[in-house]
Design a protein around this motif. Sequence first.
Motif, PDB file in Angstrom:
ATOM      1  N   GLY A  28      45.555  50.754   7.842  1.00 48.87           N
ATOM      2  CA  GLY A  28      44.387  49.923   8.029  1.00 48.87           C
ATOM      3  C   GLY A  28      43.361  50.608   8.913  1.00 48.87           C
ATOM      4  O   GLY A  28      43.538  51.736   9.327  1.00 48.87           O
ATOM      5  N   ASP A  29      42.270  49.907   9.174  1.00 46.81           N
ATOM      6  CA  ASP A  29      41.195  50.413  10.016  1.00 46.81           C
ATOM      7  C   ASP A  29      41.286  49.789  11.394  1.00 46.81           C
ATOM      8  O   ASP A  29      41.598  48.609  11.529  1.00 46.81           O
ATOM      9  N   ALA A  30      41.027  50.581  12.441  1.00 47.03           N
ATOM     10  CA  ALA A  30      41.144  50.064  13.803  1.00 47.03           C
ATOM     11  C   ALA A  30      40.084  50.653  14.721  1.00 47.03           C
ATOM     12  O   ALA A  30      39.713  51.797  14.576  1.00 47.03           O
ATOM     13  N   THR A  31      39.596  49.869  15.715  1.00 46.04           N
ATOM     14  CA  THR A  31      38.610  50.317  16.703  1.00 46.04           C
ATOM     15  C   THR A  31      39.327  50.878  17.936  1.00 46.04           C
ATOM     16  O   THR A  31      40.552  50.851  17.992  1.00 46.04           O
ATOM     17  N   PHE A  32      38.582  51.336  18.954  1.00 46.15           N
ATOM     18  CA  PHE A  32      39.174  51.853  20.189  1.00 46.15           C
ATOM     19  C   PHE A  32      40.074  50.800  20.842  1.00 46.15           C
ATOM     20  O   PHE A  32      41.205  51.070  21.235  1.00 46.15           O
ATOM     21  N   ALA A  33      39.579  49.564  20.930  1.00 44.40           N
ATOM     22  CA  ALA A  33      40.373  48.487  21.538  1.00 44.40           C
ATOM     23  C   ALA A  33      41.618  48.201  20.705  1.00 44.40           C
ATOM     24  O   ALA A  33      42.687  47.914  21.244  1.00 44.40           O
ATOM     25  N   GLU A  34      41.468  48.267  19.395  1.00 41.01           N
ATOM     26  CA  GLU A  34      42.614  48.020  18.508  1.00 41.01           C
ATOM     27  C   GLU A  34      43.635  49.158  18.605  1.00 41.01           C
ATOM     28  O   GLU A  34      44.830  48.933  18.444  1.00 41.01           O
ATOM     29  N   ALA A  35      43.145  50.370  18.856  1.00 40.88           N
ATOM     30  CA  ALA A  35      44.058  51.502  19.053  1.00 40.88           C
ATOM     31  C   ALA A  35      44.949  51.268  20.269  1.00 40.88           C
ATOM     32  O   ALA A  35      46.162  51.497  20.237  1.00 40.88           O
ATOM     33  N   ILE A  36      44.335  50.785  21.361  1.00 39.45           N
ATOM     34  CA  ILE A  36      45.106  50.447  22.562  1.00 39.45           C
ATOM     35  C   ILE A  36      46.164  49.393  22.228  1.00 39.45           C
ATOM     36  O   ILE A  36      47.336  49.528  22.583  1.00 39.45           O
ATOM     37  N   SER A  37      45.734  48.339  21.543  1.00 37.44           N
ATOM     38  CA  SER A  37      46.658  47.245  21.196  1.00 37.44           C
ATOM     39  C   SER A  37      47.802  47.724  20.318  1.00 37.44           C
ATOM     40  O   SER A  37      48.950  47.285  20.472  1.00 37.44           O
ATOM     41  N   HIS A  38      47.489  48.626  19.388  1.00 35.54           N
ATOM     42  CA  HIS A  38      48.503  49.146  18.464  1.00 35.54           C
ATOM     43  C   HIS A  38      49.634  49.820  19.241  1.00 35.54           C
ATOM     44  O   HIS A  38      50.822  49.583  18.990  1.00 35.54           O
ATOM     45  N   CYS A  39      49.266  50.645  20.238  1.00 39.45           N
ATOM     46  CA  CYS A  39      50.289  51.318  21.042  1.00 39.45           C
ATOM     47  C   CYS A  39      51.009  50.333  21.966  1.00 39.45           C
ATOM     48  O   CYS A  39      52.236  50.400  22.126  1.00 39.45           O
ATOM     49  N   GLN A  40      50.264  49.410  22.538  1.00 36.16           N
ATOM     50  CA  GLN A  40      50.882  48.428  23.428  1.00 36.16           C
ATOM     51  C   GLN A  40      51.884  47.557  22.679  1.00 36.16           C
ATOM     52  O   GLN A  40      52.866  47.090  23.265  1.00 36.16           O
ATOM     53  N   SER A  41      51.679  47.385  21.372  1.00 35.48           N
ATOM     54  CA  SER A  41      52.584  46.532  20.587  1.00 35.48           C
ATOM     55  C   SER A  41      53.992  47.103  20.486  1.00 35.48           C
ATOM     56  O   SER A  41      54.935  46.386  20.130  1.00 35.48           O
ATOM     57  N   VAL A  42      54.132  48.407  20.785  1.00 34.49           N
ATOM     58  CA  VAL A  42      55.466  49.031  20.787  1.00 34.49           C
ATOM     59  C   VAL A  42      55.813  49.533  22.195  1.00 34.49           C
ATOM     60  O   VAL A  42      56.560  50.505  22.358  1.00 34.49           O
ATOM     61  N   ASN A  43      55.222  48.877  23.201  1.00 32.18           N
ATOM     62  CA  ASN A  43      55.473  49.242  24.601  1.00 32.18           C
ATOM     63  C   ASN A  43      55.170  50.713  24.877  1.00 32.18           C
ATOM     64  O   ASN A  43      55.924  51.420  25.542  1.00 32.18           O
ATOM     65  N   ALA A  44      54.048  51.181  24.322  1.00 29.61           N
ATOM     66  CA  ALA A  44      53.598  52.551  24.550  1.00 29.61           C
ATOM     67  C   ALA A  44      52.118  52.506  24.939  1.00 29.61           C
ATOM     68  O   ALA A  44      51.581  51.446  25.256  1.00 29.61           O
ATOM     69  N   ARG A  45      51.475  53.665  24.914  1.00 35.50           N
ATOM     70  CA  ARG A  45      50.079  53.781  25.337  1.00 35.50           C
ATOM     71  C   ARG A  45      49.402  54.858  24.513  1.00 35.50           C
ATOM     72  O   ARG A  45      50.059  55.667  23.838  1.00 35.50           O
ATOM     73  N   LEU A  46      48.051  54.898  24.561  1.00 37.16           N
ATOM     74  CA  LEU A  46      47.341  56.026  23.991  1.00 37.16           C
ATOM     75  C   LEU A  46      47.684  57.284  24.792  1.00 37.16           C
ATOM     76  O   LEU A  46      47.906  57.224  26.002  1.00 37.16           O
ATOM     77  N   CYS A  47      47.721  58.415  24.120  1.00 42.89           N
ATOM     78  CA  CYS A  47      47.988  59.680  24.795  1.00 42.89           C
ATOM     79  C   CYS A  47      46.744  60.145  25.548  1.00 42.89           C
ATOM     80  O   CYS A  47      45.629  59.740  25.246  1.00 42.89           O
ATOM     81  N   THR A  48      46.945  61.003  26.543  1.00 40.48           N
ATOM     82  CA  THR A  48      45.826  61.588  27.260  1.00 40.48           C
ATOM     83  C   THR A  48      45.297  62.803  26.495  1.00 40.48           C
ATOM     84  O   THR A  48      45.959  63.342  25.600  1.00 40.48           O
TER      85      THR A  48
END
Length: 253
Positions: free
Chosen positions: A1-21
């Motif tokens: 699917g398509d996702a924004t910056f905020a949605e990218a954060i949520s996507h990782c948080q949904s599996v108890n992870a985070r965006l990479c640096t």
Amino acid sequence: GDATFAEAISHCQSVNARLCTRNEMENDCTKGSGCSFDTRLIWVSDPVLTPTQSPSPTIPRSDVERVVCGATNAVGMCGIKSELVPKISKHPVRCCSDYPKSDWVKNAGCSVWGESDLNNQCLGDATFAEAISHCQSVNARLCTRNEMENDCTKGSGCSFDTRLIWVSDPVLTPTQSPSPTIPRSDVERVVCGATNAVGMCGIKSELVPKISKHPVRCCSDYPKSDWVKNAGCSVWGESDLNNQCLGDATFAE
């Protein structure tokens, strides 16, 4: 699917992870973690600084320069990835050339040639000024921090992969701090999924609007089953979360 910056954060948080640096991405910590994203520009978490947020080094430029570990998979032996040290301290020298040189190393994903053993001499302990002169003596230059951190001189001799080596980047004082022209609220950074795929990504990294669409890779500071942990990295990375490849997400997604 398509996702924004905020949605990218949520996507990782949904599996108890985070965006990479940005550093984790540019050190290939998520390379090969699925979804064929190595050749795509991927959201990272680093804040985009406004002028008022610019870092202010506490030691003036005239006193210090930067040294960087000779190889990303040897940071444990170097003791640290990079640090600022007095210019008069002694550190090894590796040189870079923007043009081909016989017997010099050109590693994958790099546009420069690197070498440590110059005229059968390994310069293992030199001041910053001596390091510059050493490279200039063979019509070359000190390497940049990015070139070193992208392993462009890895394996170039003298067993310097495990040493902290001089780089050429200027150490900024507060008055020299970069001033982004787009405010933090509008943009975030995307980085190519693998250092050896920059040619296919088209660029190593860039700032893009938060509402634009880009792939998502996530990082975890703790082990996760079937996630990738690459050499020289302290994080686990993954792209295929719950059998979902989020290939075009805004930063928030």
